[in-house]
Design a protein around this motif. Structure first.
Motif, short mmCIF file in Angstrom:
data_model
loop_
_atom_site.label_atom_id
_atom_site.label_comp_id
_atom_site.label_asym_id
_atom_site.label_seq_id
_atom_site.Cartn_x
_atom_site.Cartn_y
_atom_site.Cartn_z
N PRO A 19 0.95 -1.29 -0.32
CA PRO A 19 -0.09 0.04 -0.33
C PRO A 19 0.90 1.07 -0.21
CG PRO A 19 0.09 -1.17 2.10
CD PRO A 19 0.77 -2.12 1.09
N SER A 87 0.06 -1.07 -7.90
CA SER A 87 0.73 -0.81 -5.81
C SER A 87 -0.29 -1.85 -5.44
CB SER A 87 -0.55 0.02 -5.62
OG SER A 87 -1.77 0.22 -6.22
N ASP A 89 -1.88 -5.38 -4.03
CA ASP A 89 -0.92 -7.07 -4.70
C ASP A 89 -1.80 -7.00 -6.10
OD1 ASP A 89 -1.55 -9.53 -3.82
OD2 ASP A 89 -2.74 -9.55 -5.95
N VAL A 92 -5.35 -7.73 -7.82
CA VAL A 92 -6.60 -7.05 -7.01
C VAL A 92 -5.93 -6.29 -7.86
CG1 VAL A 92 -7.59 -6.06 -5.53
CG2 VAL A 92 -6.43 -7.88 -4.61
N THR A 121 -2.42 -5.97 -0.45
CA THR A 121 -3.62 -5.24 -0.58
C THR A 121 -4.27 -4.25 -0.14
OG1 THR A 121 -5.76 -5.21 -2.18
CG2 THR A 121 -5.19 -6.73 -0.67
N ALA A 122 -4.95 -3.21 -0.11
CA ALA A 122 -4.88 -1.87 0.03
C ALA A 122 -6.24 -2.52 1.06
CB ALA A 122 -5.71 -1.08 -0.58
N TYR A 170 -13.07 -0.12 -3.67
CA TYR A 170 -11.88 0.30 -4.09
C TYR A 170 -12.35 1.05 -5.49
CZ TYR A 170 -8.65 -3.35 -2.75
OH TYR A 170 -7.94 -4.63 -1.72
N ASN A 171 -11.22 2.45 -5.30
CA ASN A 171 -11.78 3.10 -6.76
C ASN A 171 -12.50 4.12 -6.22
OD1 ASN A 171 -8.85 3.33 -8.29
ND2 ASN A 171 -9.93 1.30 -9.03
N ALA A 201 -10.62 4.95 4.68
CA ALA A 201 -8.76 4.52 5.00
C ALA A 201 -8.40 5.20 3.79
CB ALA A 201 -9.10 2.93 5.55
N ALA A 203 -4.41 6.70 2.13
CA ALA A 203 -3.21 7.10 2.37
C ALA A 203 -2.70 5.53 3.06
CB ALA A 203 -2.79 7.96 1.88
N VAL A 204 -3.07 4.57 3.17
CA VAL A 204 -2.68 3.82 4.36
C VAL A 204 -1.11 3.97 4.33
CG1 VAL A 204 -3.00 0.93 5.46
CG2 VAL A 204 -4.86 3.21 4.50
N MET A 226 -9.55 9.22 -4.44
CA MET A 226 -9.11 7.94 -5.45
C MET A 226 -7.98 7.45 -4.66
SD MET A 226 -10.31 6.34 -7.49
CE MET A 226 -9.50 5.92 -9.13
N ARG A 227 -7.74 7.98 -2.91
CA ARG A 227 -6.66 6.84 -2.38
C ARG A 227 -7.01 7.38 -1.44
NH1 ARG A 227 -1.53 11.07 -1.07
NH2 ARG A 227 -0.77 8.15 -0.65
N THR A 228 -8.47 6.65 -1.44
CA THR A 228 -9.11 5.88 -0.13
C THR A 228 -9.26 4.75 -0.30
OG1 THR A 228 -9.67 8.31 0.08
CG2 THR A 228 -11.24 6.06 1.75
N1 SAH Z 1 -3.57 -3.54 -6.53
C1 SAH Z 1 -4.17 -2.45 -5.88
C2 SAH Z 1 -5.53 -1.62 -5.93
C3 SAH Z 1 -5.50 -0.85 -7.11
S1 SAH Z 1 -7.31 0.20 -7.74
C4 SAH Z 1 -4.08 -3.02 -4.69
O1 SAH Z 1 -4.04 -4.53 -4.02
O2 SAH Z 1 -4.55 -2.59 -3.53
C5 SAH Z 1 -6.66 1.60 -6.89
C6 SAH Z 1 -7.09 2.00 -5.28
O3 SAH Z 1 -6.98 1.08 -4.64
C7 SAH Z 1 -6.90 3.62 -4.84
O4 SAH Z 1 -7.81 4.14 -5.65
C8 SAH Z 1 -8.02 3.16 -3.33
O5 SAH Z 1 -8.93 2.53 -3.15
C9 SAH Z 1 -7.35 1.47 -3.38
N2 SAH Z 1 -5.67 2.19 -2.15
C10 SAH Z 1 -4.54 2.09 -3.32
N3 SAH Z 1 -3.37 2.07 -2.87
C11 SAH Z 1 -4.18 2.49 -1.45
C12 SAH Z 1 -4.36 2.73 0.61
N4 SAH Z 1 -1.92 2.75 0.24
N5 SAH Z 1 -4.33 3.14 1.11
C13 SAH Z 1 -6.35 3.01 0.65
N6 SAH Z 1 -6.18 2.67 -0.42
C14 SAH Z 1 -5.24 2.48 -0.91
#
Ligand code: SAH
Length: 255
Positions: A19, A87, A89, A92, A121-122, A170-171, A201, A203-204, A226-228
């Motif tokens: 993440p 980012s 996994d 995912v 994954t996030a 996600y997204n 959550a 920018a975890v 989009m960072r949530t």
């Molecule tokens: N493959 C990534 C997901 C990609 S889609 C995974 O497994 O995490 C991108 C979305 O992932 C973002 O819009 C958000 O919803 C989430 N995301 C990715 N990094 C993040 C983080 N550090 N904190 C919170 N959400 C995150």
């Protein structure tokens, strides 16, 4: 270690960078990056890779996943050691499926040494920060309508909420579709009780991390970007002290 051992022929690793925090990159992903000749991925993810001699960074814009996947496979076929980065996994909502889609109908590339190296994954990083909101059955839904119609997204959220799954979104919300998430909150309000817990959550595992838990009735679209990653609890999800958790046993009332 599952990094391909051959030094003489090309290979392709599709990896997850976790993440955000360097501490959450797995040792096997770090090892693959150390022996790579080429790193391929979306600009902000490639920016997380330290440049070094002998390593070429190929950063590309979003929405060109298939081109990126084909370029990575072509380089591996030429004998390069290629790492495709995502980012979280890579399986995912990310590059692993795109690479396998590019492999379809390409028998020559199917013989390549290809590996998928998992990442955190996030939703799992976010759940761990909050406590254990995914302790019972749950699902993950991508709210982006880039690759599927909004009607399918709403139908899946309604079905998952109706079956009392906890959910990770996600997204959830972007500048190009600021209203989607508001509609999803409306769907949740039709199916779930107003006290249902929702975790925003953001920018975890980065310095900008923010974890906020509210009741559905108090949730607003602006709480997500989009960072949530958004986690919606099931009917039994509750607070304990500063944590949120979902009991492992199902409540008779929710059957
Ligand atoms: N493959 C990534 C997901 C990609 S889609 C995974 O497994 O995490 C991108 C979305 O992932 C973002 O819009 C958000 O919803 C989430 N995301 C990715 N990094 C993040 C983080 N550090 N904190 C919170 N959400 C995150």
């Amino acid at each position: 270690m599952s990094v391909p051992e051959s030094d003489t022929s090309g290979w392709l690793c599709i990896v997850g960078l976790g993440p955000g925090s360097a501490d959450l990159v797995t040792p096997e992903v770090s090892a693959a990056l150390e022996c790579a000749t080429d790193v391929v991925g979306y600009i902000p993810y490639v920016a997380r890779i330290a440049p070094r001699e002998g390593l070429t960074l190929h950063a590309s814009d979003n929405r060109v996943e298939m081109d990126r996947a084909r370029a990575a496979l072509a380089m591996a076929a030429l004998g390069r050691k290629v790492v495709v980065v995502s980012s979280g996994d890579p399986g995912v909502f990310a590059m692993a499926a795109a690479v396998f889609e590019a492999l379809e109908g390409q028998p020559a590339w199917q013989a390549l040494d290809i590996r998928v190296l998992p990442g955190i994954t996030a939703m799992l990083a976010a759940a761990a920060k909050a406590g254990a909101p995914l302790g019972h059955d749950f699902c993950a839904i991508n709210l982006s309508d880039n690759l599927k119609p909004a009607s399918v997204i709403e139908a899946r959220v309604r079905a998952a909420a109706g079956a009392d799954f906890a959910m990770a979104f996600y997204n959830p919300r972007s500048a190009s579709r600021p209203d989607t998430f508001g509609r999803i909150l409306d769907v949740l309000r039709e199916v779930c009780e107003p006290e249902r817990l929702i975790i925003f959550a953001r920018a975890v595992s980065t310095p900008e991390e923010q974890i906020r838990t509210v009741a559905l009735i108090d949730a607003t679209p602006e709480m997500a970007d989009m960072r949530t990653v958004v986690i919606v609890g099931n009917a039994a999800t509750r607070r304990v002290g500063r944590f949120v958790y979902t009991p492992r046993s199902v409540l008779p009332a929710s059957l």
